[in-house]
Write a protein that holds these residues in place. Structure first.
Motif, PDB file in Angstrom:
ATOM      1  N   UNK A 109       0.845  -1.192   0.000  1.00 61.27           N
ATOM      2  CA  UNK A 109       0.000   0.000   0.000  1.00 61.27           C
ATOM      3  C   UNK A 109       0.879   1.239   0.000  1.00 61.27           C
ATOM      4  N   UNK A 110       0.341   2.316  -0.567  1.00 59.50           N
ATOM      5  CA  UNK A 110       1.052   3.587  -0.568  1.00 59.50           C
ATOM      6  C   UNK A 110       0.248   4.574   0.265  1.00 59.50           C
ATOM      7  N   UNK A 111       0.896   5.212   1.216  1.00 57.23           N
ATOM      8  CA  UNK A 111       0.260   6.200   2.063  1.00 57.23           C
ATOM      9  C   UNK A 111       0.739   7.573   1.593  1.00 57.23           C
ATOM     10  N   UNK A 112      -0.218   8.463   1.272  1.00 49.68           N
ATOM     11  CA  UNK A 112       0.096   9.817   0.806  1.00 49.68           C
ATOM     12  C   UNK A 112      -0.166  10.792   1.954  1.00 49.68           C
ATOM     13  N   UNK A 113       0.882  11.433   2.414  1.00 58.05           N
ATOM     14  CA  UNK A 113       0.792  12.361   3.554  1.00 58.05           C
ATOM     15  C   UNK A 113       1.036  13.761   3.035  1.00 58.05           C
ATOM     16  N   UNK A 114       0.031  14.656   3.161  1.00 56.72           N
ATOM     17  CA  UNK A 114       0.206  16.014   2.655  1.00 56.72           C
ATOM     18  C   UNK A 114       1.213  16.799   3.495  1.00 56.72           C
TER      19      UNK A 114
END
Length: 191
Positions: free
Chosen positions: A184-189
């Motif tokens: 999974x890829x987690x996108x953190x702004x």
């Protein structure tokens, strides 16, 4: 004519009408459900790749489903084995029927997940998969990020709209359940 005969015929007519209405309801044509566009990630995000196991993914999915359904009277759980198994119950004429649907997970280009239906088991009944998905979509209060698509015989998981705090988004990169490889890829702004 005797009042009991009239009452009997009225009751019989009511039961027949109810059965016919139910049959009409479950057999009416199913319309296609369009897929939503993935929520944009924003321009400035940090990406974190996470490897998980089937057990991890099962626990996370069922936690989010429980939170979204708020203990609805019809339980819905996902089990991750060599395929994805959705377990639920349908109530038909006051009879609880166990429902088990097997899905093949497909990772889409936008990072969302499409669960393509492979088979369905409803007690000892033989019912078309699209009908079961339609009943599931109509009777079970599914979370907003789980879209039932009966005509396409699939369940769409909109990971981009998963309610994660802080504007964080989740995307699937790879799901290979038989080999227990989940990425999974987690996108953190950036703030």
């Amino acid at each position: 004519m005797n009042k009991w005969k009239i009452a009997f015929f009225l009751l019989a007519a009511l039961i027949v009408t109810g059965v016919l209405a139910f049959i009409f309801w479950i057999s009416r044509p199913v319309e296609g459900t369009p897929l939503p566009e993935a929520a944009p990630a924003g321009e400035e995000v940090d990406r974190l790749t996470v490897k998980a196991t089937r057990e991890d993914l099962e626990g996370i999915a069922n936690t989010y489903i429980r939170q979204a359904i708020n203990n609805d009277r019809i339980p819905v759980t996902l089990e991750f084995e060599d395929d994805v198994l959705l377990v639920s119950e349908l109530t038909v004429f006051a009879v609880q029927l166990p429902v088990m649907m097997h899905f093949e997970p497909v990772v889409l280009e936008d990072g969302n997940l499409s669960l393509k239906q492979k088979s369905v088991e409803v007690g000892n009944l033989t019912i078309p998969p699209s009908t079961i998905l339609k009943l599931l979509g109509d009777t079970v209060g599914m979370p907003a990020w789980m879209i039932v698509r009966p005509k396409e015989e699939e369940l769409f998981i909109d990971l981009s709209r998963l309610p994660v705090s802080g504007g964080i988004q989740v995307r699937a990169k790879e799901i290979n359940l038989p080999q227990d490889e989940i990425e999974l890829e987690i996108l953190i702004p950036r703030k």
